[in-house]
Design a protein around this motif. Structure first.
Motif, short mmCIF file in Angstrom:
data_model
loop_
_atom_site.label_atom_id
_atom_site.label_comp_id
_atom_site.label_asym_id
_atom_site.label_seq_id
_atom_site.Cartn_x
_atom_site.Cartn_y
_atom_site.Cartn_z
N LYS A 17 0.82 -1.22 0.00
CA LYS A 17 0.00 0.00 0.00
C LYS A 17 0.85 1.26 0.00
CE LYS A 17 -4.19 -1.89 2.01
NZ LYS A 17 -5.09 -1.94 3.14
N ASP A 32 3.48 3.82 -1.33
CA ASP A 32 3.96 4.18 -2.67
C ASP A 32 5.42 3.80 -2.90
OD1 ASP A 32 1.50 5.26 -3.11
OD2 ASP A 32 2.16 7.35 -3.09
N HIS A 59 4.38 -2.14 -4.73
CA HIS A 59 3.23 -1.26 -4.99
C HIS A 59 2.68 -1.40 -6.41
CE1 HIS A 59 0.64 2.19 -4.18
NE2 HIS A 59 0.95 2.63 -5.39
N PHE A 102 -0.09 -4.10 -7.84
CA PHE A 102 -1.48 -4.10 -7.42
C PHE A 102 -2.26 -3.00 -8.11
CE2 PHE A 102 0.92 -6.19 -4.17
CZ PHE A 102 0.13 -7.24 -3.78
N GLU A 103 -3.54 -3.27 -8.31
CA GLU A 103 -4.46 -2.27 -8.84
C GLU A 103 -5.01 -1.50 -7.64
OE1 GLU A 103 -6.22 0.26 -10.57
OE2 GLU A 103 -5.59 -1.23 -12.06
N TRP A 104 -4.78 -0.20 -7.61
CA TRP A 104 -5.18 0.60 -6.45
C TRP A 104 -6.50 1.33 -6.65
CZ3 TRP A 104 -3.17 -1.15 -2.34
CH2 TRP A 104 -1.92 -1.76 -2.39
N SER A 105 -7.02 1.32 -7.84
CA SER A 105 -8.36 1.88 -8.07
C SER A 105 -9.36 0.83 -7.60
CB SER A 105 -8.57 2.17 -9.56
OG SER A 105 -9.96 2.25 -9.84
N ASP A 106 -10.16 1.16 -6.59
CA ASP A 106 -11.12 0.19 -6.07
C ASP A 106 -12.12 -0.24 -7.13
OD1 ASP A 106 -9.89 0.20 -3.62
OD2 ASP A 106 -11.36 1.48 -2.64
#
Length: 171
Positions: free
Chosen positions: A51, A53, A58, A61-65
């Protein structure tokens, strides 16, 4: 005692588009996390670290929910397709249970087809056989050091001798 000499990504590993693909960096970071947590590495610990940056994990992973939820649902859809078994019947044979759909890994348009149809077409049959052979070879590579499977490895090697070359590799 054996020690880790380096890190690589497994054949066929898939990542987020644009993910940093430095296996040495990622492997070293995962190893640091494992040691930090007394020898145990969990997905929860990896995600908590990723999580940040500045974590080398980092970009994996896809960080857009919204996008992550969509990707997860697509994975669920793939699992649902793979889970369906068809019961084929004919007048002169007993019923046969078989995977209903097989994945056709066409580079331009990967998709699933009804298994018997895919196996009745030369092009898709070849793609299915190539994938199955590749998966079997990956399994063999993963467990090559387990002597309990040595008899099975011999059978795989014998099958390879009789399998057409077109079933073993893509053109």
């Amino acid at each position: 005692m054996m020690r880790i000499a380096g890190f690589e990504f497994a054949d066929g590993a898939r990542f987020q588009p644009g993910a940093e693909r430095n296996a040495k960096l990622v492997g070293g970071h995962l190893e640091m996390l494992r040691k930090k947590f007394k020898g145990e590495l969990t997905p929860e610990d990896v995600l908590a670290d990723a999580k940040h940056d500045n974590s080398p994990l980092h970009s994996f992973f896809e960080w857009s929910d919204t996008e992550a939820a969509n990707q997860f649902r697509l994975q669920q859809a793939r699992g649902l397709i793979r889970a369906v078994v068809a019961i084929y019947v004919s007048d002169d044979k007993p019923a046969v249970r078989q995977k209903a759909y097989v994945h056709i890994a066409e580079p331009s348009a990967p998709h699933y087809r009804e298994a018997s149809h895919a196996m009745s077409q030369k092009k898709t049959r070849q793609l299915v056989l190539q994938r199955a052979w590749r998966e079997l070879q990956q399994w063999k590579q993963r467990y090559k050091d387990m002597k309990e499977f040595s008899d099975l490895f011999e059978v795989i090697d014998e099958v390879e001798k009789h399998l057409p070359a077109s079933s073993k590799s893509a053109h």
